[in-house]
Design an enzyme around this catalytic site. Structure first.
Site, PDB file in Angstrom:
ATOM      1  N   ARG A 168       0.469  -0.878  -0.177  1.00  0.00           N
ATOM      2  CA  ARG A 168       0.024   0.175   0.247  1.00  0.00           C
ATOM      3  C   ARG A 168       0.864   0.802  -0.112  1.00  0.00           C
ATOM      4  O   ARG A 168       0.331   2.380  -0.894  1.00  0.00           O
ATOM      5  CB  ARG A 168      -1.388  -0.121   1.141  1.00  0.00           C
ATOM      6  CG  ARG A 168      -2.129  -1.186   1.161  1.00  0.00           C
ATOM      7  CD  ARG A 168      -2.453  -0.914   2.451  1.00  0.00           C
ATOM      8  NE  ARG A 168      -3.793  -1.116   2.724  1.00  0.00           N
ATOM      9  CZ  ARG A 168      -4.563  -0.748   3.695  1.00  0.00           C
ATOM     10  NH1 ARG A 168      -4.501  -0.923   4.722  1.00  0.00           N
ATOM     11  NH2 ARG A 168      -6.150  -0.814   4.187  1.00  0.00           N
TER      12      ARG A 168
ATOM     13  N   HIS B  43      -8.099  -4.702  -7.094  1.00  0.00           N
ATOM     14  CA  HIS B  43      -8.179  -3.736  -6.056  1.00  0.00           C
ATOM     15  C   HIS B  43      -9.328  -3.627  -5.263  1.00  0.00           C
ATOM     16  O   HIS B  43      -9.924  -3.093  -4.842  1.00  0.00           O
ATOM     17  CB  HIS B  43      -6.794  -2.791  -6.597  1.00  0.00           C
ATOM     18  CG  HIS B  43      -6.732  -1.540  -4.353  1.00  0.00           C
ATOM     19  ND1 HIS B  43      -5.213  -1.982  -4.853  1.00  0.00           N
ATOM     20  CD2 HIS B  43      -6.885  -0.392  -4.103  1.00  0.00           C
ATOM     21  CE1 HIS B  43      -5.171  -1.255  -3.610  1.00  0.00           C
ATOM     22  NE2 HIS B  43      -6.104  -0.457  -3.222  1.00  0.00           N
TER      23      HIS B  43
ATOM     24  N   TYR C 233     -19.012  12.129 -12.103  1.00  0.00           N
ATOM     25  CA  TYR C 233     -19.251  13.421 -12.971  1.00  0.00           C
ATOM     26  C   TYR C 233     -17.884  13.019 -14.117  1.00  0.00           C
ATOM     27  O   TYR C 233     -18.434  13.839 -15.040  1.00  0.00           O
ATOM     28  CB  TYR C 233     -20.083  14.591 -12.893  1.00  0.00           C
ATOM     29  CG  TYR C 233     -21.278  14.240 -12.070  1.00  0.00           C
ATOM     30  CD1 TYR C 233     -22.177  14.240 -12.434  1.00  0.00           C
ATOM     31  CD2 TYR C 233     -20.695  14.287 -10.412  1.00  0.00           C
ATOM     32  CE1 TYR C 233     -23.991  14.384 -12.344  1.00  0.00           C
ATOM     33  CE2 TYR C 233     -22.118  14.717  -9.551  1.00  0.00           C
ATOM     34  CZ  TYR C 233     -22.992  13.750 -10.811  1.00  0.00           C
ATOM     35  OH  TYR C 233     -24.743  14.267  -9.856  1.00  0.00           O
TER      36      TYR C 233
END
Length: 809
Positions: A37, A83, A127
């Site tokens: 990570r 993931h 969006y």
């Protein structure tokens, strides 16, 4: 109790000390966070989430030439395939890859609201739209397959994902990285692509390069939001050890909002760049709070005038405010100046390591050489396999009647294949390809195409075998690749680097700078440096040099002297020699403009002269041909804020500043016209006078040079196509201002033109359009008359031209 004993004896319950289990479990958790990570891989410079986002978009076909796709689609693919974490975590990582103020070279292109420097949140993923940026497609995903890099199963073994991307550039240094793991963290600043490539090429050529030499190519970080780095020993220490801090400032300048003098004059501090990752809105709020608390005095108004063109925050001052003092308070009390911690921590072989700058570059070069080797082997195997098939097809075409007879008499395809293998000596693959060949390929044209393909394959196979077996050739190909990437993606540095002025020596201390004269050298890019005269060596003649090397201005000074720095806007600024670093020849120095007053920021440096010239007058000549003379006495009281020497007409700029230490001035144009003026006859005018017209230029004609000569000297002329000659000054008639001039060198070809001037007998650097310079001795150029076209004085390549002529000291 008996049941528990049975479980123990069956091995289903294992008694373990609590502290041992906690230690083992925590260590496994810590390593999972570190590797999976928080820390980037030194090879491709990416964390797993970034790598998975890029690869998922590559699989979706979101290349730079394809339409944008919704970010929600990308996030969904990343979550479902590679993931399995929260969608917001993936979307935040994707957003940072798009933001130009977060990444120095954004790896993704975005359409929609992706946030701002005011810390405004991005729009929801339903969006916004995204696709791969050109630099990501070109440098991270080209030729990606399991033959080049290792692939591993994903979390549910349903897909394969790359363990690392075949990076062609060290993204770890280009975009930097920030991450907090368990017990360790990383904070790597971004850098300039062109400088990183230069450092890589230098390291390939000289693997034992010292840190000081490396820093001459890669002087420091280059943040996407610009700013100014106050260089100190900490920057070198950070690059040497992997840990350190630097002081990063925003860029501020003073502007007159109400011109005038004395108490009628009002100024404003205008901030155009903030330090990296500083929230603009929060910074403005902090300044306002300090004003309300009375800790910042002298501020009349504070407003944000930022727009799509860039950042601009105006701090309007009161009439009696001390601008310099207030600016220092802003540096001290607000985030206009911050301390940026550098921690070069990355994964090397899945192990976290503290790396130096040289180690990061070396690890990347080692990885890139390995991927190139694997790519060459893959390409070689594919070419050899194809050559094998083509050879079989040609054998079949040479025995086409026999092939047709075998096919006609065979019972089935398997029988035909065996017969072809037995009677023509073909392999199974060759026989299968021959059977599958359509009848149209039996034509003579198809035969010629196969023969041409076989010849091309032989050449390519030989090239790949050479690249695989010979490391120097492989490194040569790597350097060629790096130069091409620099040409495609490099851009100018955004962050300035300043060197802190050392304190004056205390009582009893020696100052080596005052003991001996120094050489000040200024190159064409505006970088200046000091060299002890004993360490300065001459530039070799009759040789090519990269145009980062020749230094057009050089003169001897004392450490207590000052310089005059002239800009194209017609201003001159003083600069103390002691502010320039005393360096070695391997160090290019530092930019001069950041060492000047704030009003000089954003200007273009023209030239530098010693602050104590021997002449009594200066000649000023503009690009549009206006000329005037000013007395040196006008500059004796020069202050730090600079002095305007001439008023420029619209679109004009100061082009030449020459000490009037002789009586003759020669000016030349690109069409080969020269103008010979008698300096005592030139007009001496006031500072605000734009000067008189000396040269009237034609359409697409420009001034290319101006030089002051003595009566017995010769003028050296060089054309764009590399022709040159010396012309005695006595052959050029003295003309009045505004005259048409005289043709000094005929131009035999339409694309030719005069490139520049020099003094006869002086070494010159002939700068070409290919970014290199031919250093030649002016004394070797023949002395000819005005009608002669000149002789070739530079070995130019095809299509290469001379674009500038620079006299060398």
């Amino acid at each position: 109790m008996p049941k528990q004993l049975d479980l123990l004896t069956a091995g289903q319950v294992i008694p373990t000390p609590l502290h041992s289990e906690m230690q083992r479990s925590y260590l496994e958790y810590a390593m999972s966070v570190i590797v999976g990570r928080a820390l980037p891989d030194v090879r491709d410079g990416l964390k797993p989430v970034h790598r998975r986002i890029l690869y998922a978009m590559y699989e979706l076909g979101l290349t730079p030439d394809r339409p944008f796709r919704k970010c929600a689609r990308v996030v969904g693919d990343v979550l479902g395939k590679y993931h399995p974490h929260g969608d917001q975590a993936v979307y935040e990582a994707l957003v940072r890859l798009v933001q130009p103020f977060s990444s120095r070279y954004p790896l993704l292109a975005g359409q929609g609201n992706f946030g701002s420097v005011d810390d405004d949140p991005p729009a929801a993923m339903r969006y916004t739209e995204t696709r791969l940026a050109a630099i990501a497609q070109r440098t991270l995903l080209t030729n990606i397959n399991d033959a080049i890099v290792e692939f591993v199963p994903n979390f549910d073994s349903s897909q394969a994902e790359p363990l690392v991307l075949p990076a062609q550039l060290p993204i770890l240094l280009l975009n930097g990285s920030t991450g907090i793991a368990v017990g360790m963290a990383t904070n790597i600043p971004p850098h300039n692509l062109g400088e990183v490539v230069d450092a890589l090429i230098a390291l390939i050529d000289r693997p034992h390069l010292s840190l000081e030499e490396l820093l001459s190519y890669l002087p420091g970080p280059d943040f996407p939001t610009g700013g100014v780095i106050v260089e100190s020993a900490e920057l070198r220490r950070a690059y040497a050890t992997g840990r350190g801090t630097i002081t990063l400032r925003g860029v501020a300048k003073l502007e007159d909002i109400q011109p005038g003098r004395g108490r009628h004059r009002r100024q404003a501090i205008v901030v155009t760049e903030l330090p990296y990752q500083v929230n603009k809105a929060a910074w403005i709020e902090k300044v306002a709070d300090l004003v309300n608390q009375g800790r910042l005095e002298g501020i009349a108004d504070l407003r944000d005038e930022s727009d799509r063109e860039g950042l601009r925050v105006v701090i309007e001052l009161k009439r009696d405010a001390a601008a310099a003092q207030l600016l220092e308070q802003l540096y001290r009390l607000t985030a206009l100046q911050v301390t940026y911690g550098i921690n070069l921590m990355a994964l090397v072989g899945n192990q976290p390591r503290q790396l130096s700058l040289k180690e990061i570059l070396s690890e990347f070069l080692q990885f890139r050489e390995q991927t190139l080797l694997r790519q060459y082997r893959h390409d070689l195997e594919a070419a050899q396999a194809r050559q094998h098939v083509v050879s079989g097809l040609l054998i079949g075409l040479n025995a086409v009647d026999q092939v047709i007879e075998i096919l006609r008499s065979a019972a089935d395809g398997s029988t035909a294949r065996r017969e072809l293998m037995t009677r023509l000596g073909l392999s199974d693959r060759q026989a299968s390809a021959l059977i599958a060949m359509p009848l149209r390929r039996l034509t003579q044209q198809e035969r010629q195409e196969l023969e041409r393909e076989q010849a091309e394959l032989q050449v390519r196979i030989a090239q790949w075998e050479t690249l695989i077996s010979e490391r120097p050739e492989r490194l040569k190909a790597l350097k060629k690749e790096l130069r091409q990437l620099k040409k495609e993606f490099a851009d100018p540095r955004r962050t300035q680097i300043l060197t802190a002025v050392p304190p004056p020596p205390g009582p009893g201390e020696n100052n080596d700078r005052d003991e001996a004269p120094l050489w000040v050298e200024v190159n064409h890019r505006g970088y200046g440096r000091c060299l002890p005269q004993r360490s300065r060596s001459s530039v070799p003649l009759q040789t090519w040099l990269p145009w980062s090397e020749p230094l057009p201005l050089a003169f001897s000074v004392q450490a207590s002297d000052r310089l005059w720095v002239f800009t194209e806007s017609g201003k001159v600024y003083p600069l103390a020699v002691e502010r320039l670093p005393v360096t070695s020849r391997s160090d290019r120095g530092q930019p001069l403009l950041p060492l000047l007053a704030e009003s000089a920021q954003g200007e273009t440096l023209l030239t530098v002269l010693p602050g104590q010239p021997t002449a009594e007058k200066l000649i000023l000549l503009t690009r549009q041909g206006r000329i005037k003379v000013i007395p040196i006495s006008d500059l004796q009281d020069l202050r730090g804020r600079g002095l305007q020497l001439t008023k420029l007409k619209g679109g004009d700029a100061l082009g030449w500043v020459l000490p009037a230490d002789t009586d003759h001035l020669v000016v030349a144009t690109s069409r080969g016209r020269v103008f010979h003026f008698f300096i005592p006859d030139l007009p001496a005018l006031g500072r605000l006078n734009p000067g008189q017209v000396a040269v009237r230029l034609g359409v697409q004609e420009t001034l290319v040079g101006a030089i002051a000569l003595a009566a017995q000297e010769a003028l050296l002329l060089v054309t764009r196509l590399g022709l040159g000659k010396q012309l005695p000054l006595s052959l050029i008639e003295v003309t009045p201002l505004g005259h048409l001039g005289q043709l000094a060198i005929p131009l035999g070809q339409k694309q030719d033109g005069l490139a520049g001037l020099g003094r006869g007998g002086i070494p010159l650097a002939l700068v070409t359009t290919q970014g290199r310079a031919w250093v030649t001795n002016g004394a070797d150029v023949p002395l000819l008359n005005r009608e002669a076209m000149g002789v070739a004085i530079a070995p130019l390549a095809a299509g290469e031209q001379i674009q500038a002529v620079v006299p060398l000291a």
